[in-house]
Design a protein around this motif. Structure first.
Motif, PDB file in Angstrom:
ATOM      1  N   PRO A 170       0.806  -1.225   0.000  1.00 54.24           N
ATOM      2  CA  PRO A 170       0.000   0.000   0.000  1.00 54.24           C
ATOM      3  C   PRO A 170       0.838   1.273   0.000  1.00 54.24           C
ATOM      4  CG  PRO A 170       0.119  -0.903   2.215  1.00 54.24           C
ATOM      5  CD  PRO A 170       0.843  -1.880   1.317  1.00 54.24           C
ATOM      6  N   HIS A 171       0.273   2.300  -0.593  1.00 47.04           N
ATOM      7  CA  HIS A 171       0.751   3.678  -0.460  1.00 47.04           C
ATOM      8  C   HIS A 171      -0.431   4.581  -0.753  1.00 47.04           C
ATOM      9  CE1 HIS A 171       4.868   4.218   0.685  1.00 47.04           C
ATOM     10  NE2 HIS A 171       5.274   3.233  -0.103  1.00 47.04           N
ATOM     11  N   THR A 172      -0.647   5.555   0.088  1.00 43.44           N
ATOM     12  CA  THR A 172      -1.825   6.405   0.008  1.00 43.44           C
ATOM     13  C   THR A 172      -1.909   7.123  -1.331  1.00 43.44           C
ATOM     14  OG1 THR A 172      -1.589   6.784   2.377  1.00 43.44           O
ATOM     15  CG2 THR A 172      -3.113   8.218   1.188  1.00 43.44           C
ATOM     16  N   GLY A 173      -3.086   7.095  -1.919  1.00 44.89           N
ATOM     17  CA  GLY A 173      -3.291   7.794  -3.180  1.00 44.89           C
ATOM     18  C   GLY A 173      -4.755   7.829  -3.545  1.00 44.89           C
ATOM     19  N   SER A 174      -5.036   8.009  -4.819  1.00 38.22           N
ATOM     20  CA  SER A 174      -6.408   7.979  -5.322  1.00 38.22           C
ATOM     21  C   SER A 174      -6.487   6.925  -6.412  1.00 38.22           C
ATOM     22  CB  SER A 174      -6.808   9.353  -5.878  1.00 38.22           C
ATOM     23  OG  SER A 174      -5.932   9.739  -6.926  1.00 38.22           O
ATOM     24  N   ALA A 175      -7.693   6.438  -6.668  1.00 36.98           N
ATOM     25  CA  ALA A 175      -7.869   5.383  -7.658  1.00 36.98           C
ATOM     26  C   ALA A 175      -9.264   5.465  -8.246  1.00 36.98           C
ATOM     27  CB  ALA A 175      -7.643   4.009  -7.029  1.00 36.98           C
ATOM     28  N   ASN A 176      -9.410   4.915  -9.441  1.00 41.18           N
ATOM     29  CA  ASN A 176     -10.737   4.768 -10.028  1.00 41.18           C
ATOM     30  C   ASN A 176     -10.701   3.700 -11.104  1.00 41.18           C
ATOM     31  OD1 ASN A 176     -10.237   5.994 -12.729  1.00 41.18           O
ATOM     32  ND2 ASN A 176      -9.921   7.862 -11.540  1.00 41.18           N
ATOM     33  N   MET A 177     -11.877   3.278 -11.524  1.00 37.95           N
ATOM     34  CA  MET A 177     -12.006   2.327 -12.626  1.00 37.95           C
ATOM     35  C   MET A 177     -12.943   2.926 -13.651  1.00 37.95           C
ATOM     36  SD  MET A 177     -12.572  -1.773 -12.430  1.00 37.95           S
ATOM     37  CE  MET A 177     -11.689  -2.782 -13.629  1.00 37.95           C
ATOM     38  N   SER A 178     -12.520   2.881 -14.921  1.00 40.18           N
ATOM     39  CA  SER A 178     -13.273   3.529 -15.985  1.00 40.18           C
ATOM     40  C   SER A 178     -13.290   2.669 -17.233  1.00 40.18           C
ATOM     41  CB  SER A 178     -12.638   4.890 -16.333  1.00 40.18           C
ATOM     42  OG  SER A 178     -12.467   5.707 -15.195  1.00 40.18           O
ATOM     43  N   VAL A 179     -14.257   2.942 -18.105  1.00 41.08           N
ATOM     44  CA  VAL A 179     -14.233   2.383 -19.449  1.00 41.08           C
ATOM     45  C   VAL A 179     -13.383   3.312 -20.303  1.00 41.08           C
ATOM     46  CG1 VAL A 179     -15.567   1.786 -21.499  1.00 41.08           C
ATOM     47  CG2 VAL A 179     -16.513   1.337 -19.223  1.00 41.08           C
ATOM     48  N   SER A 210      -4.419   3.451   1.928  1.00 41.67           N
ATOM     49  CA  SER A 210      -3.797   4.374   2.875  1.00 41.67           C
ATOM     50  C   SER A 210      -2.805   3.665   3.791  1.00 41.67           C
ATOM     51  CB  SER A 210      -4.870   5.059   3.725  1.00 41.67           C
ATOM     52  OG  SER A 210      -4.292   5.799   4.780  1.00 41.67           O
ATOM     53  N   THR A 211      -1.632   4.238   3.909  1.00 38.01           N
ATOM     54  CA  THR A 211      -0.644   3.703   4.847  1.00 38.01           C
ATOM     55  C   THR A 211      -0.997   4.084   6.281  1.00 38.01           C
ATOM     56  OG1 THR A 211       0.727   5.657   4.422  1.00 38.01           O
ATOM     57  CG2 THR A 211       1.232   3.668   3.164  1.00 38.01           C
ATOM     58  N   ALA A 212      -1.906   5.058   6.439  1.00 40.26           N
ATOM     59  CA  ALA A 212      -2.307   5.490   7.778  1.00 40.26           C
ATOM     60  C   ALA A 212      -3.414   4.605   8.352  1.00 40.26           C
ATOM     61  CB  ALA A 212      -2.776   6.945   7.741  1.00 40.26           C
ATOM     62  N   THR A 213      -4.371   4.237   7.522  1.00 42.25           N
ATOM     63  CA  THR A 213      -5.522   3.472   8.018  1.00 42.25           C
ATOM     64  C   THR A 213      -5.532   2.019   7.561  1.00 42.25           C
ATOM     65  OG1 THR A 213      -6.862   4.178   6.121  1.00 42.25           O
ATOM     66  CG2 THR A 213      -6.915   5.569   8.091  1.00 42.25           C
ATOM     67  N   GLY A 214      -4.679   1.689   6.584  1.00 45.83           N
ATOM     68  CA  GLY A 214      -4.629   0.320   6.096  1.00 45.83           C
ATOM     69  C   GLY A 214      -5.585   0.087   4.929  1.00 45.83           C
ATOM     70  N   VAL A 215      -5.391  -1.017   4.244  1.00 48.88           N
ATOM     71  CA  VAL A 215      -6.210  -1.366   3.087  1.00 48.88           C
ATOM     72  C   VAL A 215      -7.420  -2.166   3.548  1.00 48.88           C
ATOM     73  CG1 VAL A 215      -6.244  -2.539   0.857  1.00 48.88           C
ATOM     74  CG2 VAL A 215      -4.139  -1.441   1.650  1.00 48.88           C
ATOM     75  N   THR A 216      -8.591  -1.740   3.138  1.00 48.03           N
ATOM     76  CA  THR A 216      -9.816  -2.440   3.510  1.00 48.03           C
ATOM     77  C   THR A 216     -10.157  -3.504   2.460  1.00 48.03           C
ATOM     78  OG1 THR A 216     -11.293  -0.937   2.324  1.00 48.03           O
ATOM     79  CG2 THR A 216     -10.654  -0.314   4.575  1.00 48.03           C
ATOM     80  N   ASP A 217     -10.954  -4.458   2.848  1.00 45.93           N
ATOM     81  CA  ASP A 217     -11.385  -5.491   1.905  1.00 45.93           C
ATOM     82  C   ASP A 217     -12.201  -4.882   0.776  1.00 45.93           C
ATOM     83  OD1 ASP A 217     -11.734  -8.443   1.244  1.00 45.93           O
ATOM     84  OD2 ASP A 217     -13.828  -7.791   1.381  1.00 45.93           O
ATOM     85  N   ALA A 218     -12.942  -3.816   1.092  1.00 48.13           N
ATOM     86  CA  ALA A 218     -13.768  -3.165   0.079  1.00 48.13           C
ATOM     87  C   ALA A 218     -12.942  -2.443  -0.971  1.00 48.13           C
ATOM     88  CB  ALA A 218     -14.728  -2.177   0.738  1.00 48.13           C
ATOM     89  N   GLU A 219     -11.670  -2.196  -0.690  1.00 49.63           N
ATOM     90  CA  GLU A 219     -10.782  -1.601  -1.691  1.00 49.63           C
ATOM     91  C   GLU A 219     -10.195  -2.669  -2.613  1.00 49.63           C
ATOM     92  OE1 GLU A 219      -8.633   2.238   0.118  1.00 49.63           O
ATOM     93  OE2 GLU A 219      -8.398   0.463   1.372  1.00 49.63           O
ATOM     94  N   LYS A 220     -10.274  -3.915  -2.175  1.00 54.81           N
ATOM     95  CA  LYS A 220      -9.740  -5.019  -2.977  1.00 54.81           C
ATOM     96  C   LYS A 220     -10.835  -5.797  -3.688  1.00 54.81           C
ATOM     97  CE  LYS A 220      -7.694  -6.699   0.673  1.00 54.81           C
ATOM     98  NZ  LYS A 220      -6.897  -7.606   1.545  1.00 54.81           N
ATOM     99  N   ASN A 221     -12.061  -5.736  -3.166  1.00 52.73           N
ATOM    100  CA  ASN A 221     -13.188  -6.449  -3.765  1.00 52.73           C
ATOM    101  C   ASN A 221     -14.379  -5.503  -3.843  1.00 52.73           C
ATOM    102  OD1 ASN A 221     -12.202  -9.471  -3.706  1.00 52.73           O
ATOM    103  ND2 ASN A 221     -11.694  -8.620  -1.693  1.00 52.73           N
ATOM    104  N   PHE A 222     -14.786  -5.175  -5.051  1.00 50.02           N
ATOM    105  CA  PHE A 222     -15.881  -4.227  -5.241  1.00 50.02           C
ATOM    106  C   PHE A 222     -16.592  -4.540  -6.557  1.00 50.02           C
ATOM    107  CE2 PHE A 222     -11.853  -2.451  -6.662  1.00 50.02           C
ATOM    108  CZ  PHE A 222     -12.114  -2.077  -7.975  1.00 50.02           C
ATOM    109  N   ASP A 223     -17.755  -3.929  -6.754  1.00 45.50           N
ATOM    110  CA  ASP A 223     -18.527  -4.129  -7.976  1.00 45.50           C
ATOM    111  C   ASP A 223     -18.547  -2.854  -8.804  1.00 45.50           C
ATOM    112  OD1 ASP A 223     -19.168  -6.692  -7.154  1.00 45.50           O
ATOM    113  OD2 ASP A 223     -21.088  -6.091  -6.277  1.00 45.50           O
ATOM    114  N   ILE A 224     -18.563  -3.023 -10.124  1.00 49.51           N
ATOM    115  CA  ILE A 224     -18.823  -1.905 -11.036  1.00 49.51           C
ATOM    116  C   ILE A 224     -20.000  -2.305 -11.914  1.00 49.51           C
ATOM    117  CG2 ILE A 224     -16.494  -0.961 -10.970  1.00 49.51           C
ATOM    118  CD1 ILE A 224     -17.561  -2.839 -14.076  1.00 49.51           C
ATOM    119  N   THR A 225     -20.632  -1.336 -12.535  1.00 53.84           N
ATOM    120  CA  THR A 225     -21.773  -1.600 -13.406  1.00 53.84           C
ATOM    121  C   THR A 225     -21.463  -1.140 -14.820  1.00 53.84           C
ATOM    122  OG1 THR A 225     -23.319  -1.316 -11.561  1.00 53.84           O
ATOM    123  CG2 THR A 225     -24.231  -1.173 -13.788  1.00 53.84           C
TER     124      THR A 225
END
Length: 285
Positions: free
Chosen positions: A106-115, A136-151
């Motif tokens: 991990p390293h704190t930043g921003s992310a997105n998924m796009s077509v 985030s290196t401050a709060t840690g990586v959550t499961d929801a950041e590794k597994n999520f849904d897109i439409t």
């Protein structure tokens, strides 16, 4: 002098690989012969040994004779192409797609998924999901950041019918270490109810003009939680443009440059700490 130069190179490389990650499901693009022909053997070997690596680290090999900046197009899917026999997903408009991303470090930043339209390297519509505070290196990586849904959007302007025309691109940028990560899923899409693609999930709805973001405390974070909220705009680094441009203290390399010019630029870049630069990091080549 040779020993000092070698030590400097190793130190720079160690800094570049401090954080990394890559999509794992659905099956994303992989390094292959097309990547090697366009980006050169060094970048091919780099992604083959560690597919999680960052673009800035790969650009240390931009001076190699078999590196073709235009053909490589490294700011799209890290230069990876749809290879012969590569995986291509078949989706329908409105279909909910589960995504798995591996945060290797991990390293704190921003992310997105796009077509992304691969011909123009531009986003079609708005990002499908956005994280303002990712890995985030401050709060840690959550499961929801590794597994999520897109439409899958309902209106893609008649695009994404042919394999290779579009990708689902995950973009993650960490200004604190000046590193950017991309990974892509090839797909095609048919109309709702098309027999050639999976039936859409009934609860899924087309993506609206505002990127969905799910936020955990603090409010500025967008690590997914149970409730989605709208954000005003997607990170500027993924707004439609030919490619994101990494900043280097306000300077940029010319379209053609020597190895020595690149080394001088790289040294200047490592001393520049612009947190806005990486969000516009998609038009370097």
């Amino acid at each position: 002098m040779k020993s000092y130069t070698a030590a400097f190179g190793l130190a720079a490389f160690a800094t570049q690989v401090a954080a990394h990650g890559y999509l794992t499901s659905p099956v994303p693009r992989q390094p292959g012969n097309k990547l090697k022909a366009a980006c050169g053997s060094q970048i091919f070997n780099q992604w083959s040994s560690d597919i999680n690596g960052n673009i800035q680290g790969a650009l240390q090999n931009a001076g190699q004779p078999d590196y073709d900046a235009a053909a490589c197009n490294i700011w799209q899917c890290k230069g990876m192409k749809l290879e012969e026999g590569g995986n291509v997903e078949s989706f329908t408009a409105g279909q909910k797609v589960p995504i798995t991303f591996n945060v290797a470090a991990p390293h704190t930043g921003s992310a997105n998924m796009s077509v992304v339209d691969t011909a123009t390297n531009s986003i079609i519509g708005s990002p499908l999901i956005t994280f303002d505070n990712y890995a985030s290196t401050a709060t840690g990586v959550t499961d929801a950041e590794k597994n999520f849904d897109i439409t899958i959007p309902s209106d893609l302007g008649g695009k994404c019918i042919t394999a290779g025309d579009c990708v689902l691109q995950f973009w993650w940028d960490s200004p604190e270490v000046k590193q950017t990560y991309e990974s892509c899923i090839d797909f095609t899409v048919g109309g709702s109810g098309s027999g050639s693609a999976p039936a859409p999930v009934s609860s899924a709805t087309p993506v609206s003009s505002a990127a969905p973001v799910v936020s955990s405390a603090p409010a500025a974070s967008s690590a997914p939680a149970a409730t989605a909220t709208a954000v005003a705009a997607a990170p500027s680094a993924t707004s439609p443009a030919a490619t994101p441009t990494p900043a280097a203290g306000g300077s940029a390399l010319p379209a053609e440059f020597t190895v020595q010019e690149f080394i001088s630029w790289l040294k200047a870049e490592t001393g520049t700490a612009s947190k806005k630069a990486r969000r516009h990091a998609r038009a370097f080549f």
